[in-house]
Design an enzyme around this catalytic site. Structure first.
Site, PDB file in Angstrom:
ATOM      1  NE  ARG A  66      14.919  54.352   3.245  1.00  0.00           N
ATOM      2  CZ  ARG A  66      13.445  54.348   3.634  1.00  0.00           C
ATOM      3  NH1 ARG A  66      12.871  53.130   3.392  1.00  0.00           N
ATOM      4  NH2 ARG A  66      12.890  55.112   4.336  1.00  0.00           N
ATOM      5  CG  ASN A 108       6.401  41.270   5.551  1.00  0.00           C
ATOM      6  OD1 ASN A 108       6.818  41.715   6.677  1.00  0.00           O
ATOM      7  ND2 ASN A 108       5.156  41.874   5.252  1.00  0.00           N
ATOM      8  CG  HIS A 110       0.567  42.466   6.394  1.00  0.00           C
ATOM      9  ND1 HIS A 110       1.074  43.620   6.744  1.00  0.00           N
ATOM     10  CD2 HIS A 110      -0.919  42.464   6.481  1.00  0.00           C
ATOM     11  CE1 HIS A 110      -0.057  44.500   6.489  1.00  0.00           C
ATOM     12  NE2 HIS A 110      -1.190  43.884   6.194  1.00  0.00           N
ATOM     13  CG  ASP A 146       2.304  44.381   3.301  1.00  0.00           C
ATOM     14  OD1 ASP A 146       3.623  43.953   3.440  1.00  0.00           O
ATOM     15  OD2 ASP A 146       1.773  45.197   3.683  1.00  0.00           O
ATOM     16  CD  GLU A 175       2.154  39.075  13.690  1.00  0.00           C
ATOM     17  OE1 GLU A 175       1.546  39.881  12.963  1.00  0.00           O
ATOM     18  OE2 GLU A 175       2.916  39.306  14.696  1.00  0.00           O
TER      19      GLU A 175
HETATM   20  C1  GAR Z   1       3.694  42.166  13.680  1.00  0.00           C
HETATM   21  O1  GAR Z   1       2.674  42.252  14.175  1.00  0.00           O
HETATM   22  C2  GAR Z   1       3.831  42.279  12.248  1.00  0.00           C
HETATM   23  O2  GAR Z   1       2.775  41.511  11.850  1.00  0.00           O
HETATM   24  C3  GAR Z   1       3.902  43.561  12.104  1.00  0.00           C
HETATM   25  O3  GAR Z   1       4.784  44.241  13.175  1.00  0.00           O
HETATM   26  C4  GAR Z   1       4.462  43.762  14.324  1.00  0.00           C
HETATM   27  C5  GAR Z   1       5.802  43.597  14.807  1.00  0.00           C
HETATM   28  O4  GAR Z   1       5.991  43.023  16.034  1.00  0.00           O
HETATM   29  N1  GAR Z   1       4.345  43.882  10.665  1.00  0.00           N
HETATM   30  C6  GAR Z   1       3.694  45.064   9.812  1.00  0.00           C
HETATM   31  O5  GAR Z   1       2.652  45.455  10.204  1.00  0.00           O
HETATM   32  C7  GAR Z   1       4.456  44.703   8.601  1.00  0.00           C
HETATM   33  N2  GAR Z   1       3.512  45.659   7.543  1.00  0.00           N
HETATM   34  P1  GAR Z   1       7.258  42.442  16.751  1.00  0.00           P
HETATM   35  O6  GAR Z   1       8.161  43.395  16.548  1.00  0.00           O
HETATM   36  O7  GAR Z   1       6.730  42.320  18.019  1.00  0.00           O
HETATM   37  O8  GAR Z   1       7.665  41.110  16.172  1.00  0.00           O
END
Ligand code: GAR
Length: 214
Positions: A66, A108, A110, A146, A175
């Site tokens: 990784r 990020n 979340h 997070d 978001e």
């Molecule tokens: C979003 O809802 C973001 O908050 C979440 O993944 C989704 C991506 O959507 N992220 C997490 O859960 C990180 N822990 P997208 O690919 O349509 O932007």
């Protein structure tokens, strides 16, 4: 003037990337200069290509470790001279070396009100718990899951019998406003970091109103 250069990391649908491309890219001196994914199937890659943005694919299973994958990803981002890295639905943990290299330069989004419900399945976790309020957090990335300093949050009430599909739609709508707003704030230097009085926690102070007013 040199633009403020963004690198965006995605894993899936890339709707947050799309919001950034639509409302931030090419405005206020901010440019998305590269997009990388950990999966070749990530739909965000096609969104980036449609906007003429350079892309890279870095699947962990194509590297010995990784850390080696993260090193290659770091070189891709550094090669594009990014000022800020945005994790927009990037669903893998990044190694400590990567996070230290870009400390304070990576945010990020979340789908919960942190520190509640970190990690995966945050929306499901919140609904299973039975909270009456949930929302979205944009935070700087540190080595925890997070746990980094919070930049912006927005909350909304949940109905008594929430339907997960509707909650997901509401989360996404929030978001798609909050993440671009956070990027604009960082680009215009509206933030400062300080230590909380008790303990050693770092927190963010916003030096001006959310929309640039004082
Ligand atoms: C979003 O809802 C973001 O908050 C979440 O993944 C989704 C991506 O959507 N992220 C997490 O859960 C990180 N822990 P997208 O690919 O349509 O932007």
């Amino acid at each position: 003037m040199r633009p403020f250069r963004l690198g965006v990391l995605v894993s899936g649908a890339g709707t947050n990337l799309q919001a950034i491309l639509d409302s931030v890219h090419g405005r206020d001196g901010i440019e998305v200069v590269c997009v990388a994914a950990n999966r070749a199937e990530a739909k965000g890659l096609a969104r980036a290509q449609a906007a003429g943005v350079e892309t890279g694919v870095y699947p962990a299973d194509e590297y010995e470790t990784r850390a080696a994958r993260d090193q290659a990803l770091a070189e891709f981002l550094a090669g594009h001279e990014v000022d800020l890295i945005v994790l927009a639905g990037f669903m893998e943990l990044l190694s400590a070396g990567f996070i230290r290299r870009f400390e304070g330069l990576m945010i990020n989004v979340h789908p919960s009100l942190l520190p509640a419900f970190p990690g995966v399945r945050a929306i499901e976790q919140a609904l299973e718990y039975g909270v009456r309020v949930t929302g979205v957090t944009v935070h700087f990335v540190d080595e925890g899951i997070d746990t980094g300093p919070i930049l912006l949050q927005e909350a909304f009430d949940l109905p008594y019998a929430p339907d997960i599909t509707r909650v997901e739609q509401r989360i996404h709508a929030v978001e798609h406003r909050l993440l671009p707003e956070a990027i604009r704030m960082i680009a215009r230097g509206a933030l400062r970091e300080e230590r909380a009085e008790s303990g050693n926690r770092r927190r963010i102070v916003i030096e001006e109103g959310r929309h640039g007013e004082h």
